[in-house]
Every structure is written in structure tokens, then in C-alpha cells.
Design an enzyme around this catalytic site. Structure first.
Site, PDB file in Angstrom:
ATOM      1  N   CYS A 156      50.487  19.505  35.830  1.00  0.00           N
ATOM      2  CA  CYS A 156      49.121  19.750  36.313  1.00  0.00           C
ATOM      3  C   CYS A 156      48.130  18.752  35.719  1.00  0.00           C
ATOM      4  CB  CYS A 156      48.681  21.166  35.950  1.00  0.00           C
ATOM      5  SG  CYS A 156      49.641  22.425  36.791  1.00  0.00           S
TER       6      CYS A 156
HETATM    7  N1  LIG Z   1      53.441  25.502  37.373  1.00  0.00           N
HETATM    8  C1  LIG Z   1      52.178  25.699  37.048  1.00  0.00           C
HETATM    9  O1  LIG Z   1      51.818  25.945  35.896  1.00  0.00           O
HETATM   10  C2  LIG Z   1      51.142  25.673  38.112  1.00  0.00           C
HETATM   11  C3  LIG Z   1      49.955  26.336  37.875  1.00  0.00           C
HETATM   12  C4  LIG Z   1      49.002  26.332  38.862  1.00  0.00           C
HETATM   13  C5  LIG Z   1      49.248  25.644  40.054  1.00  0.00           C
HETATM   14  N2  LIG Z   1      50.423  24.979  40.245  1.00  0.00           N
HETATM   15  C6  LIG Z   1      50.628  24.314  41.535  1.00  0.00           C
HETATM   16  O2  LIG Z   1      51.406  25.166  42.368  1.00  0.00           O
HETATM   17  C7  LIG Z   1      52.285  24.408  43.215  1.00  0.00           C
HETATM   18  C8  LIG Z   1      53.732  24.807  42.987  1.00  0.00           C
HETATM   19  O3  LIG Z   1      54.032  24.563  41.613  1.00  0.00           O
HETATM   20  P1  LIG Z   1      55.378  25.089  40.952  1.00  0.00           P
HETATM   21  O4  LIG Z   1      55.263  24.767  39.507  1.00  0.00           O
HETATM   22  O5  LIG Z   1      55.684  26.482  41.366  1.00  0.00           O
HETATM   23  O6  LIG Z   1      56.434  24.109  41.653  1.00  0.00           O
HETATM   24  P2  LIG Z   1      58.028  24.215  41.606  1.00  0.00           P
HETATM   25  O7  LIG Z   1      58.508  22.842  41.868  1.00  0.00           O
HETATM   26  O8  LIG Z   1      58.462  24.976  40.408  1.00  0.00           O
HETATM   27  O9  LIG Z   1      58.382  25.137  42.873  1.00  0.00           O
HETATM   28  C9  LIG Z   1      58.157  24.779  44.180  1.00  0.00           C
HETATM   29  C10 LIG Z   1      59.283  25.338  45.040  1.00  0.00           C
HETATM   30  O10 LIG Z   1      58.994  25.053  46.412  1.00  0.00           O
HETATM   31  C11 LIG Z   1      60.223  24.822  47.075  1.00  0.00           C
HETATM   32  N3  LIG Z   1      59.961  24.124  48.327  1.00  0.00           N
HETATM   33  C12 LIG Z   1      59.547  22.851  48.509  1.00  0.00           C
HETATM   34  N4  LIG Z   1      59.376  22.612  49.828  1.00  0.00           N
HETATM   35  C13 LIG Z   1      59.687  23.758  50.485  1.00  0.00           C
HETATM   36  C14 LIG Z   1      59.699  24.144  51.837  1.00  0.00           C
HETATM   37  N5  LIG Z   1      59.342  23.297  52.810  1.00  0.00           N
HETATM   38  N6  LIG Z   1      60.075  25.401  52.159  1.00  0.00           N
HETATM   39  C15 LIG Z   1      60.428  26.276  51.191  1.00  0.00           C
HETATM   40  N7  LIG Z   1      60.442  25.960  49.876  1.00  0.00           N
HETATM   41  C16 LIG Z   1      60.059  24.716  49.525  1.00  0.00           C
HETATM   42  C17 LIG Z   1      61.034  24.038  46.068  1.00  0.00           C
HETATM   43  O11 LIG Z   1      62.413  24.121  46.342  1.00  0.00           O
HETATM   44  C18 LIG Z   1      60.645  24.722  44.746  1.00  0.00           C
HETATM   45  O12 LIG Z   1      61.564  25.744  44.404  1.00  0.00           O
HETATM   46  C19 LIG Z   1      51.965  22.954  42.890  1.00  0.00           C
HETATM   47  O13 LIG Z   1      50.950  22.508  43.749  1.00  0.00           O
HETATM   48  C20 LIG Z   1      51.417  23.010  41.476  1.00  0.00           C
HETATM   49  O14 LIG Z   1      50.560  21.936  41.182  1.00  0.00           O
HETATM   50  C21 LIG Z   1      51.367  25.000  39.300  1.00  0.00           C
END
Ligand SMILES: NC(=O)c1ccc[n+]([C@@H]2O[C@H](COP(=O)([O-])OP(=O)(O)OC[C@H]3O[C@@H](n4cnc5c(N)ncnc54)[C@H](O)[C@@H]3O)[C@@H](O)[C@H]2O)c1
Length: 432
Positions: free
Chosen positions: A272
Site C-alpha cells: 500500500c
Molecule cells: N492488504 C491490505 O492491507 C490492503 C488494505 C487496504 C486496501 N488494499 C487494497 O485492496 C485490494 C486487494 O488487496 P489484497 O491485499 O487483498 O490483494 P491479494 O493479492 O491478497 O488478493 C487479491 C485476490 O484477487 C484475486 N483475483 C485477481 N483477479 C481476479 C479476478 N478477475 N477474479 C477473481 N479473483 C481475482 C487474486 O487471485 C487474489 O487472490 C488492492 O487494491 C489493495 O491495494 C489492501
């Protein structure tokens, strides 16, 4: 569209939620929705992830075990790789990755998921984007993808944005404690999105548009990144003058208002803080022609930090008539922050990479990580034995996990460089 119908299903908990992306963010919100009494379908393209979750195994790093157990125990959660469950959903959440590729935002996952949603979405449903992204994404990038399926936003379906704000490893706040900022494309979208999040969290804060909600999330993370840059540069300025930045920050933090304590270190990491400001600066230049100068400068300062840490290591070795080349350096902690098993954008790894490029003999220990890839070569972690510590010409504390017994490390080690001030002043310890 009959907005009262969907609101009614939320009120009597008969609504179904589909969550696309079952990573840290998607699984967390899915668990919260199940806990709130809604039926939840967790959808992800990653088959092994879905198989693990369907087996009741918590295969997503960072999600709290108690929250997972509680969510699964509701019996209201199902996990699948099949997107057709979207058709049964009143609410569809998109929690897919939004990384940076070649210094530009990469929204391919949002676009792909949007296309899938459009293919299966039922009329009257609400779609909410939760991924972190630049202002305009919900309306200009996601919406056209969904509409390729034939439904029109604001006419056949509702559309809103609400960023996830959870903080991995932070046990002080539960999901429900963190207020939600919600913006919709129209009042109906906003109202239903607010009604949904009101079931999951204690406070919902509506804003007038998706773009304001998207920008608010970027501001939060950019605020952190800029303030970290401020103290990182302070560390360099103080070092030149023989002043301890840590003492200075502790002193300034006694002011009961107008000052928030941020700490220097080897750089910013995680998925992030180093990435989201890039979305902001990129979009600002593209859409307004205006560089967001302070943010760009802060990014540059933070990017300098791994090199600065290596220069301090070189100085310490120099005092002992050694070169970086050939010196045995033990790195303690390689993840991007303490007590989290996540290597993404880790500044500690960048420090190690630079040391390896200068031909140092680098070993590392991290209770969360077995191996680290450096320029195509895999470095395997070592067990933290007294022999390993004593044998090192320098021990560099890069990410101080709470499992480390740093007092013992200091007792056994020759020289320690503490890049996070985890040890404090002690003989044989040099602090950033
Ligand atoms: N991790 C954090 O602390 C956090 C906090 C706030 C916001 N975010 C934001 O949230 C979003 C997700 O982050 P995350 O950490 O959960 O990511 P992550 O990579 O852990 O998980 C994302 C998931 O989405 C799946 N995916 C991708 N394309 C797909 C599709 N077309 N259909 C179905 N599944 C699909 C992937 O396989 C993966 O399992 C990002 O934009 C991130 O910046 C993350």
C-alpha cells in the site's frame, strides 16, 4: 430499479453478497458480511486458494484466525472459482489487486473482474469496488467494463466505491471499528452501499462521489508515506550533525497536539504505502498535467533509504578496516514490517540486494520467511544460532520481529547496526 427491495433484503438479512477476490481484503470483508448475517459467496480465480478456504483452512496471510473461525462457523459462506454466483448476488464486491507495473497503475485485474461481473450481474444489484485506486476508476474504468454485459449503471444496476482500510498485523482495531467512507455514482447507489456497510462496521461516512472516496483512500496512505519520508530525511540530516533522530522525534512527540509520531527506517514497504501514492501522482499528471510535487519528492526520499542504510553499513565496516565486499553480514528480519509474513516491496530485501551486489556474504534470519530471491538467486534463511551471530562481521537489524531476543543478539554479536532503533543505545550497537 426498486432500491427499497434490496434495502429490505439487507434489513432482514436475506441478501446475498458475492466477493470477487479472496485475498486479504476480500476474505476479510466476506467474513464480516457472514458475521453480519448475510449469505456470502467468495470467488477467486486462484484454485488452490479456493480449495484451501473451502476446506476450512485459513490460507490467506494476515487474516485473523478468530475472525476466520467465526465467519466459517456461521455456515453462510461458500467459496468457488466459478463466477456464476454473481447472478444470485444483491451486492457484488470487487477486492482484486491494483499493483504498479513499470511505474504505472495496473488496473488489469479490475478490468477483467468488471467484465466478468457484467456477464453475470442481475438487474437491481449493487456493485462496489473496494480495491485501492486513483479517482475516476469506478466510473471510467470499471463501469464501462460492467456495461459491456448489457446493463446500464444507474438504470439497471447500482455502483459505488468504498476502500478497505484494514491494517495487517494491527490488533488494536477490528473490522467493525474502522469507519467506512462510501461514495456512489448516484444517491440510490450511495444509500444502498451505506445500508450494506452499516451492517458490518460501526461508522459509515458518506461522501458525494466515488471520486472523493477514491481520493480519500489515497490521501490516507500518502499522508503516511510523506510523513515517513520527512523522518527518513531527518535521520540523514541528524546523522550528518551527530544528533540522534530518535531522541529528536521522542522529544517532539511530547507535544500533545499538532504532531504525529512517525519513525525512520530502511524505506517503505508493503503493498500500500509505496504503491498508492504512485496512483495519485500518475493520475494527477495524466488528468491535470500537474505534478503532485511533494508526493513525488517524498517517494524519491524513501527510495533512497535502502542505499543510505547500505552506506551506513559500509561506514561501520570501514571503521573496522573492512570492506563490504567479502564481509559476513547477517540480516535480521526481511519482511516489510515487524510480525507480518509479507515480503512485498520490502525495503529490507532491497538492502540485502544492494549488499549482495557489492559482494557481501549475506545471510538472513526471519521467523516468517524461508527464502528470498535476489537478482534471480535464492537466498535461504538460516537458523538464528549463537555461532551464526558471532560469526557475522556485522548484524543488521532490518525488521525487528517481536520474536527476536535482541538483547541476546547484542551480547553475542560483534557489531550491530540497528536500522529501526529496536535495541536502543548499547555498546557495540550503531543506530540509524
Ligand atoms: N492488504 C491490505 O492491507 C490492503 C488494505 C487496504 C486496501 N488494499 C487494497 O485492496 C485490494 C486487494 O488487496 P489484497 O491485499 O487483498 O490483494 P491479494 O493479492 O491478497 O488478493 C487479491 C485476490 O484477487 C484475486 N483475483 C485477481 N483477479 C481476479 C479476478 N478477475 N477474479 C477473481 N479473483 C481475482 C487474486 O487471485 C487474489 O487472490 C488492492 O487494491 C489493495 O491495494 C489492501
Amino acid at each position: 430499479m426498486n432500491v427499497e427491495e434490496i434495502k429490505g433484503r439487507l434489513a432482514d438479512r436475506s441478501a446475498t453478497v458475492a466477493v470477487i477476490g479472496q485475498g486479504y481484503v476480500g476474505l476479510s470483508v466476506a467474513l464480516a458480511a457472514a458475521k453480519a448475517g448475510l449469505r456470502v459467496i467468495g470467488i477467486d480465480t486462484n484454485r488452490s486458494l479456493i480449495e484451501g478456504l473451502a476446506d476450512g483452512r485459513l490460507v490467506v496471510a494476515g487474516v485473523r484466525e478468530d475472525a476466520f473461525a467465526e465467519g466459517i462457523a456461521t455456515g453462510r459462506m461458500t467459496f468457488t472459482t466459478q463466477p456464476d454466483g454473481i447472478g444470485a448476488a444483491d451486492i457484488v464486491l470487487l477486492c482484486v489487486p491494483t499493483p504498479v507495473r513499470d511505474h504505472n497503475p495496473d488496473l488489469s485485474a479490475v478490468e477483467e473482474a468488471g467484465l466478468t461481473v457484467g456477464e453475470y450481474l442481475s438487474p437491481g444489484a449493487l456493485v462496489i469496488l473496494e480495491s485501492t485506486t486513483y479517482p475516476g476508476t469506478t466510473e471510467q474504468v470499471l463501469c464501462p467494463q460492467i456495461e459491456k454485459g448489457g446493463l446500464a449503471a444507474g438504470v439497471d444496476f447500482l455502483l459505488a466505491y468504498s476502500a478497505e482500510r484494514i491494517d495487517p498485523g494491527n490488533t488494536a482495531f477490528t473490522f467493525a471499528d474502522i469507519p467506512r467512507v462510501v461514495g456512489g455514482i448516484d444517491p440510490a447507489s450511495s444509500a444502498v452501499a451505506q445500508a450494506f456497510y452499516a451492517l458490518l462496521v460501526d461508522v459509515v461516512h458518506p461522501v458525494s462521489s466515488c471520486r472523493a472516496a477514491e481520493m480519500a483512500k489515497l490521501l490516507e496512505n500518502t499522508y503516511r508515506m510523506v510523513n515517513i519520508a520527512l523522518v527518513n530525511e531527518l535521520a540523514m540530516v541528524c546523522s550528518d550533525q551527530g544528533i540522534s533522530p530518535w531522541e529528536v522525534i521522542d522529544a517532539a512527540a511530547t507535544k500533545p497536539f499538532g504532531f504525529e509520531r512517525f519513525l525512520p527506517g530502511p524505506g517503505v514497504g508493503g503493498h500500500c504505502i509505496p504503491i498508492d501514492p504512485t496512483y495519485l501522482t500518475w493520475q494527477s499528471r495524466r488528468d491535470t498535467g500537474r505534478p503532485y510535487r511533494l508526493v513525488e519528492l517524498a517517494n524519491d526520499i524513501n527510495a533512497e533509504m535502502p542505499g543510505y542504510v547500505v552506506s551506513r553499513v559500509a561506514e561501520i565496516l570501514n571503521e573496522e578496516s573492512r570492506a563490504v565486499k567479502g564481509s559476513k553480514i547477517l540480516a535480521l528480519g526481511v519482511t516489510y514490517k515487524p510480525d507480518v509474513g509479507d515480503l512485498r516491496e520490502s525495503a529490507a530485501v532491497q538492502v540485502i540486494r544492494r549488499l549482495v551486489r557489492q559482494d557481501a556474504q549475506v545471510t538472513f534470519h526471519d521467523p516468517f520467511i524461508d527464502e528470498v530471491e535476489v537478482d534471480g538467486v535464492i537466498l535461504h534463511g538460516s537458523e538464528l544460532t549463537d555461532e551464526l551471530i558471532a560469526d557475522a562481521d556485522l548484524v543488521a537489524v532490518l525488521t525487528p520481529h517481536s520474536a527476536f531476543d535482541l538483547d541476546h543478539v547484542v551480547e553475542v554479536a560483534g557489531t550491530v547496526f540497528d536500522a529501526r532503533n529496536a535495541i536502543g543505545a548499547a555498546p557495540g550497537v550503531v543506530v540509524l
